[in-house]
Scaffold this motif. Structure first.
Motif, mmCIF file in Angstrom:
data_model
loop_
_atom_site.group_PDB
_atom_site.id
_atom_site.type_symbol
_atom_site.label_atom_id
_atom_site.label_comp_id
_atom_site.label_asym_id
_atom_site.label_seq_id
_atom_site.Cartn_x
_atom_site.Cartn_y
_atom_site.Cartn_z
ATOM 1 N N LYS A 1 -10.524 -6.598 5.459
ATOM 2 C CA LYS A 1 -10.346 -6.321 4.314
ATOM 3 C C LYS A 1 -11.309 -7.160 3.588
ATOM 4 C CE LYS A 1 -7.574 -7.232 0.036
ATOM 5 N NZ LYS A 1 -6.153 -7.420 -0.570
ATOM 6 N N ASP B 1 -10.702 -8.870 -6.529
ATOM 7 C CA ASP B 1 -9.538 -8.039 -6.637
ATOM 8 C C ASP B 1 -9.025 -8.333 -8.332
ATOM 9 O OD1 ASP B 1 -7.431 -6.597 -6.818
ATOM 10 O OD2 ASP B 1 -6.370 -7.571 -5.354
ATOM 11 N N ASP C 1 -10.681 -12.532 -1.862
ATOM 12 C CA ASP C 1 -10.067 -11.552 -1.350
ATOM 13 C C ASP C 1 -10.801 -10.691 -0.154
ATOM 14 O OD1 ASP C 1 -7.449 -10.228 -1.377
ATOM 15 O OD2 ASP C 1 -8.138 -8.710 -2.923
ATOM 16 N N GLU D 1 -4.822 -2.656 -3.111
ATOM 17 C CA GLU D 1 -6.066 -1.722 -2.930
ATOM 18 C C GLU D 1 -6.510 -2.159 -1.538
ATOM 19 O OE1 GLU D 1 -5.820 -4.722 -4.227
ATOM 20 O OE2 GLU D 1 -7.246 -5.735 -3.012
ATOM 21 N N THR E 1 -6.298 -10.474 3.306
ATOM 22 C CA THR E 1 -5.387 -11.494 2.206
ATOM 23 C C THR E 1 -4.592 -10.117 1.768
ATOM 24 O OG1 THR E 1 -7.469 -11.121 0.929
ATOM 25 C CG2 THR E 1 -6.984 -13.120 2.241
HETATM 26 ZN ZN ZN Z 1 -6.409 -7.560 -2.992
#
Ligand code: ZN
Ligand code: BES
Ligand code: MN
Length: 497
Positions: free
Chosen positions: A263, A268, A286, A347, A373
């Motif tokens: 990710k 974020d 993030d 997300e 994360t």
């Molecule tokens: Zn996030």
């Protein structure tokens, strides 16, 4: 910091440290040193009640009889309890101490020290690794270096051992792993105005130098592939979303690869489901999962791992905007499954849904491990000691748990199952992207599992371990570099030949 290994010699400049185990009387080199110092070590040990307990040190500043400016005895604890981690800790602590004292060179003597089942050369390599990991600094944005910030200027470490050549050989791959971890730490520490998806792609591209093949897919290509889930997250951002594919082919030609998926949310904000202001700055980290995959690819390529490995990272920015996706929007993922976006702050799973599907579809890997994360809830469950492990495969889970114990990057397996999966059923689409407060990390994992297409898979929720973890002897950085070691070990122990 430059690391070298040499034969034992007490004629050293800077700090000269001698590692001793608990309760042992001064023997070998330590006894020689004491003799050179006219018995000052023994006297100091007695006066300070120093017995060699783990983490204790005894320091003589400006001693007579040797060229070193300081002599340090460092306790390792009981010899039966000695481990790689313990030796790394000692190396880290000594390096930290020497740097704080503004020493530019440190020599650490290991004589007759070996952990159970660990040869002396291995022990020397672990001491060096600990010191190396400690030496990491991220101070590029400090234009006025205050006195206090100058610690960390330790230029050279020499580990003195009876087996310098073997130690050098043992250390070489560990140094590559440390390099990979430093890359991960750099990426996590870097602020989001600098490290946006385009810049991330540039830094990943730099791995080409090590023989990694790097492809960067932009929004047009992802649109063609049908990645509506990933693309929805970046809609509100001025920065183009990227899918970055890194490939290291060190294994047999044609052999199925192992795959790591990360990710990479460069920042974020939560999007339209905006996060509160408190600690929002932490969300520059993030992209910790993507940073770990990138650092891992660096480590594996740099040490020329005999394995075929792919790293796939979805790199986006989650912003509120007139063009941003809204709660209630329905997106279609590459898998064809539709998702109702209840909360735009969930997300990461939307990014991973398409990255995971793409990875299994294109590469048919032996397994996929994703790192993210992903949830605040994993910190409620496990704190910062363990990363959450979720998996559809007992063998892979066991391998990960063992690799994590061995490397000091621990994982704790969490439950999964149909009852949790129900929580993400949607009234309007095939699923929704949140399942409510209960078991928040688990329902997130259930969501991901819908995109793995039955490939052996593990998900590591590293929200607690990737950043802002407690400082240790071997990590003083905000971005910890967590994940590179456990995954490097997993590959080394089970997937190289
Ligand atoms: Zn996030
Ligand atoms: N990036 C966060 C998770 C996170 C929080 C990581 C704190 C590190 C520190 C993630 O995108 C997120 O916002 N998750 C939400 C999920 C919720 C909306 C279901 C969370 O954990 O609150
Ligand atoms: Mn979020």
């Amino acid at each position: 910091m430059n690391v070298t290994f040499a034969d034992i010699s007490l004629a050293r400049q800077g700090t000269l440290a001698v590692l001793v185990t608990e309760g042992a009387s001064l023997r070998g080199v330590a006894a020689d040193l004491d003799a050179k110092l006219g018995g000052a070590l023994k006297r100091a040990m007695k006066a300070a009640n120093f017995s060699g307990k783990s983490g204790t040190v005894l320091e003589l500043v400006g001693p007579q009889g040797v060229s070193a400016s300081r002599v340090v005895l460092a306790g390792l604890g009981k010899s039966g309890d000695l481990s790689g981690a313990g030796l790394e800790k000692a190396g880290g602590e000594l390096a930290g101490r020497a740097a704080k004292a503004k020493e530019s060179s440190l020599s650490i003597v290991l004589d007759g020290i070996s952990a159970p089942k660990m040869p002396a050369a291995d022990a020397a390599a672990h001491v060096a690794l600990g010191a190396k990991l400690r030496s990491y600094r991220f101070d590029k944005y400090k234009t006025k270096k205050k006195d206090d910030d100058k610690k960390g200027d330790l230029k050279s470490l020499t580990v003195l051992t009876r087996a310098p050549a073997t130690a050098r050989k043992q250390y070489a791959p560990l140094a590559k792993v440390a390099e990979g971890m430093f890359l991960t730490r750099d990426l996590v520490n870097e602020p989001a105005n600098i490290l946006h998806p385009g810049e991330f792609a540039k830094r990943a591209k730099a791995l080409t130098r090590l023989g990694v093949k790097v492809e960067v897919l932009g929004e047009a290509q992802m649109k063609k592939l049908g990645m509506g889930s990933l693309l929805g997250v970046g809609h509100g951002s001025e920065h183009e979303s990227k899918l970055i594919v890194m490939r290291w082919s060190g294994g047999k030609p044609g052999e199925k690869p192992v795959a790591f998926v990360g990710k990479g949310v460069c920042f974020d904000t939560g999007g339209i489901s905006l996060k509160p202001a408190a600690s929002m700055e932490d969300m520059k980290g993030d992209m910790g999962g993507a940073a770990c995959v990138t650092g891992l690819m660096h480590a594996l390529a740099a040490r020329k791992a005999k394995a075929n490995v792919v790293g796939v990272i979805g790199v986006v920015e989650n912003m509120p905007d007139g063009k941003a996706q809204r709660p209630g929007d329905i997106v279609t993922s590459m898998s064809g499954q539709t998702i109702e976006v209840i909360n735009t702050d969930a997300e990461g799973r939307l990014v991973l849904a398409d990255a995971l599907w793409y990875t299994q579809d294109r590469f048919k890997p032996k397994f996929m491990i994703d790192l993210a994360t992903l949830t605040g809830a994993i910190m409620i469950a496990l704190g910062k000691e363990y990363a959450g492990l979720f998996s559809n495969d007992d063998k892979l889970s066991k391998q990960l748990s063992e690799a994590g114990e061995a490397e000091g990057e621990k994982v704790w397996r969490m439950p999964m199952g149909e009852a949790y999966d129900k929580a993400i059923e949607s009234r309007f689409a095939d699923m929704k992207n949140v399942g409510g407060r209960d078991g928040g990390s688990i329902t997130a994992a259930q969501f991901l599992q819908r995109f793995v297409n039955k490939v052996p898979w593990a998900h590591l929720d590293i929200a607690g371990t990737a950043m802002a973890s407690p400082q240790t002897a071997t990590n003083q950085s905000w971005g910890s570099g967590w994940g590179v070691r456990i995954l490097n070990r997993l590959v080394a122990d089970h997937y190289e030949h």
